[in-house]
Scaffold this active site. Structure first.
Site, PDB file in Angstrom:
ATOM      1  N   ASP A  89     -58.770  -3.862 -54.697  1.00  0.00           N
ATOM      2  CA  ASP A  89     -57.476  -3.374 -54.210  1.00  0.00           C
ATOM      3  C   ASP A  89     -57.618  -1.898 -53.839  1.00  0.00           C
ATOM      4  OD1 ASP A  89     -54.227  -4.352 -54.806  1.00  0.00           O
ATOM      5  OD2 ASP A  89     -54.679  -2.255 -54.338  1.00  0.00           O
ATOM      6  N   ILE A  90     -57.049  -1.524 -52.689  1.00  0.00           N
ATOM      7  CA  ILE A  90     -57.166  -0.146 -52.203  1.00  0.00           C
ATOM      8  C   ILE A  90     -56.349   0.809 -53.078  1.00  0.00           C
ATOM      9  CG2 ILE A  90     -55.188  -0.059 -50.598  1.00  0.00           C
ATOM     10  CD1 ILE A  90     -57.201   0.989 -48.479  1.00  0.00           C
ATOM     11  N   ASN A 148     -47.303 -11.622 -56.758  1.00  0.00           N
ATOM     12  CA  ASN A 148     -45.979 -11.059 -56.492  1.00  0.00           C
ATOM     13  C   ASN A 148     -45.333 -11.866 -55.368  1.00  0.00           C
ATOM     14  OD1 ASN A 148     -46.032  -8.904 -58.357  1.00  0.00           O
ATOM     15  ND2 ASN A 148     -47.369  -7.740 -56.993  1.00  0.00           N
ATOM     16  N   VAL A 153     -47.748  -7.388 -48.954  1.00  0.00           N
ATOM     17  CA  VAL A 153     -48.645  -8.016 -47.981  1.00  0.00           C
ATOM     18  C   VAL A 153     -48.361  -9.518 -47.994  1.00  0.00           C
ATOM     19  CG1 VAL A 153     -51.035  -8.471 -47.321  1.00  0.00           C
ATOM     20  CG2 VAL A 153     -50.417  -6.242 -48.284  1.00  0.00           C
ATOM     21  N   HIS A 210     -52.219 -13.570 -52.214  1.00  0.00           N
ATOM     22  CA  HIS A 210     -53.283 -12.847 -52.922  1.00  0.00           C
ATOM     23  C   HIS A 210     -53.002 -12.887 -54.417  1.00  0.00           C
ATOM     24  CE1 HIS A 210     -50.208  -9.964 -51.569  1.00  0.00           C
ATOM     25  NE2 HIS A 210     -50.431  -9.302 -52.687  1.00  0.00           N
ATOM     26  N   HIS A 219     -53.777 -11.071 -57.824  1.00  0.00           N
ATOM     27  CA  HIS A 219     -54.271  -9.818 -58.411  1.00  0.00           C
ATOM     28  C   HIS A 219     -55.023 -10.149 -59.702  1.00  0.00           C
ATOM     29  CE1 HIS A 219     -51.630  -6.860 -56.180  1.00  0.00           C
ATOM     30  NE2 HIS A 219     -50.889  -7.935 -56.022  1.00  0.00           N
TER      31      HIS A 219
HETATM   32  P1  DGP Z   1     -48.534  -6.962 -53.366  1.00  0.00           P
HETATM   33  O1  DGP Z   1     -47.597  -5.894 -53.841  1.00  0.00           O
HETATM   34  O2  DGP Z   1     -48.654  -8.051 -54.399  1.00  0.00           O
HETATM   35  O3  DGP Z   1     -48.183  -7.487 -51.987  1.00  0.00           O
HETATM   36  O4  DGP Z   1     -49.944  -6.262 -53.291  1.00  0.00           O
HETATM   37  C1  DGP Z   1     -50.617  -5.930 -52.134  1.00  0.00           C
HETATM   38  C2  DGP Z   1     -51.825  -5.128 -52.549  1.00  0.00           C
HETATM   39  O5  DGP Z   1     -52.682  -5.024 -51.444  1.00  0.00           O
HETATM   40  C3  DGP Z   1     -51.516  -3.726 -53.012  1.00  0.00           C
HETATM   41  O6  DGP Z   1     -51.861  -3.603 -54.392  1.00  0.00           O
HETATM   42  C4  DGP Z   1     -52.388  -2.828 -52.149  1.00  0.00           C
HETATM   43  C5  DGP Z   1     -53.357  -3.787 -51.498  1.00  0.00           C
HETATM   44  N1  DGP Z   1     -53.698  -3.454 -50.128  1.00  0.00           N
HETATM   45  C6  DGP Z   1     -52.840  -3.256 -49.089  1.00  0.00           C
HETATM   46  N2  DGP Z   1     -53.511  -2.987 -47.969  1.00  0.00           N
HETATM   47  C7  DGP Z   1     -54.844  -3.050 -48.298  1.00  0.00           C
HETATM   48  C8  DGP Z   1     -56.044  -2.866 -47.556  1.00  0.00           C
HETATM   49  O7  DGP Z   1     -56.043  -2.614 -46.349  1.00  0.00           O
HETATM   50  N3  DGP Z   1     -57.206  -2.988 -48.237  1.00  0.00           N
HETATM   51  C9  DGP Z   1     -57.246  -3.285 -49.570  1.00  0.00           C
HETATM   52  N4  DGP Z   1     -58.447  -3.380 -50.132  1.00  0.00           N
HETATM   53  N5  DGP Z   1     -56.135  -3.465 -50.299  1.00  0.00           N
HETATM   54  C10 DGP Z   1     -54.949  -3.342 -49.669  1.00  0.00           C
END
Ligand code: DGP
Length: 114
Positions: free
Chosen positions: A30-31, A87, A96, A100, A102
């Site tokens: 996660d970024i 989520n 997003v 996904h 976590h």
């Molecule tokens: P959620 O809140 O459950 O939709 O989490 C989305 C997660 O995705 C959030 O923790 C940050 C991660 N994220 C968003 N954009 C990117 C990206 O471009 N690269 C990566 N590695 N993670 C991302």
């Protein structure tokens, strides 16, 4: 989906720290990590979110959990414990809209979450 950020990561069109890839799922860091280990496990095909899951996705969802548990083992957090989270929607903070899972671990986490 052509403009979905996680579809782009699956297709290697944008960079990510990939830790697992097979014909069903991709996993990457996660970024915006919320724990020492914070990995996202995503299906390679576009599914909007957990609210869209049906029996048709059974093998994909099972693969996501299998990979999550294997990554918990390989990242050394299986014994100490970890959290697996989907989520869904605004109150849960879904940002997003590509399914996904976590995988969070490496620190003690509060319950219930804030
Ligand atoms: P959620 O809140 O459950 O939709 O989490 C989305 C997660 O995705 C959030 O923790 C940050 C991660 N994220 C968003 N954009 C990117 C990206 O471009 N690269 C990566 N590695 N993670 C991302």
């Amino acid at each position: 989906m052509s403009n979905c950020i996680f579809c782009k990561i699956v297709r290697d069109e944008i960079p990510a720290k990939i830790v697992h890839r097979d014909d069903r799922v991709t996993a990457f860091h996660d970024i915006n990590a919320q724990a020492p280990t914070h990995i996202l496990i995503v299906p390679n095909t576009h599914i909007r979110g957990a609210d869209e899951i049906s029996a048709a996705h059974a093998e994909t969802v099972a693969a996501m959990f299998t990979v999550a548990n294997a990554l918990a083992e390989s990242h050394g957090i299986a014994a100490s414990g970890y959290r697996l989270v989907f989520n869904v929607g605004p109150h849960a903070g879904q940002s997003v809209f590509h399914l996904h899972l976590h995988l969070l671990g490496g620190r003690r986490m509060a319950w219930p979450p804030g």
